[in-house]
Design a protein around this motif. Sequence first.
Motif, PDB file in Angstrom:
ATOM      1  N   ALA A  22       1.030  -1.348   0.034  1.00 50.31           N
ATOM      2  CA  ALA A  22      -0.012  -0.102   0.034  1.00 50.31           C
ATOM      3  C   ALA A  22       0.844   1.328   0.003  1.00 50.31           C
ATOM      4  O   ALA A  22       0.612   2.175  -0.659  1.00 50.31           O
ATOM      5  N   LYS A  27      -1.847   3.339  -1.951  1.00 44.12           N
ATOM      6  CA  LYS A  27      -3.412   2.670  -1.592  1.00 44.12           C
ATOM      7  C   LYS A  27      -3.626   3.330  -0.232  1.00 44.12           C
ATOM      8  O   LYS A  27      -3.471   2.693   0.964  1.00 44.12           O
ATOM      9  N   VAL A  30      -5.839   1.467   2.389  1.00 41.75           N
ATOM     10  CA  VAL A  30      -5.412   0.365   2.912  1.00 41.75           C
ATOM     11  C   VAL A  30      -4.293   1.068   4.139  1.00 41.75           C
ATOM     12  O   VAL A  30      -4.319   0.401   5.283  1.00 41.75           O
TER      13      VAL A  30
END
Length: 124
Positions: A22, A27, A30
């Motif tokens: 992540a 991300k 996440v």
Amino acid sequence: MDINKPEVVAEVTAAFHRYEDALVNNKVEVLDELFWNSPHTLRYGATENLYGYDEIAAFRASRPSTGLARTLLRTVITTYGDSFATANVEFQRTGAARPGRQSQTWMKTPDGWRVVSAHVSLLG
């Protein structure tokens, strides 16, 4: 206390690798999930001190999404009992002159393993 029970090490290692993926792929959802949603959570970064989940999430939301690639040079994960662990990493960012290091304290919560404290710094 049991240190490095294989099943606990496997759980934390999986959470750590999910975090690492992540991180380098930006991300944000996440990353936000993997930090404990608490005012007690903190993150000392290379250029910032963040106190509480809200400050950490705001930092992640505004962080540039480029230049995140890195190579892990050394990773040490140690677990203490069934619900506490540390992850310490030496890393090299792609194109950066100085290596870095990262330490995380992980705690097992009802929602899974979460980072409760983190520190990132550069050497030299």
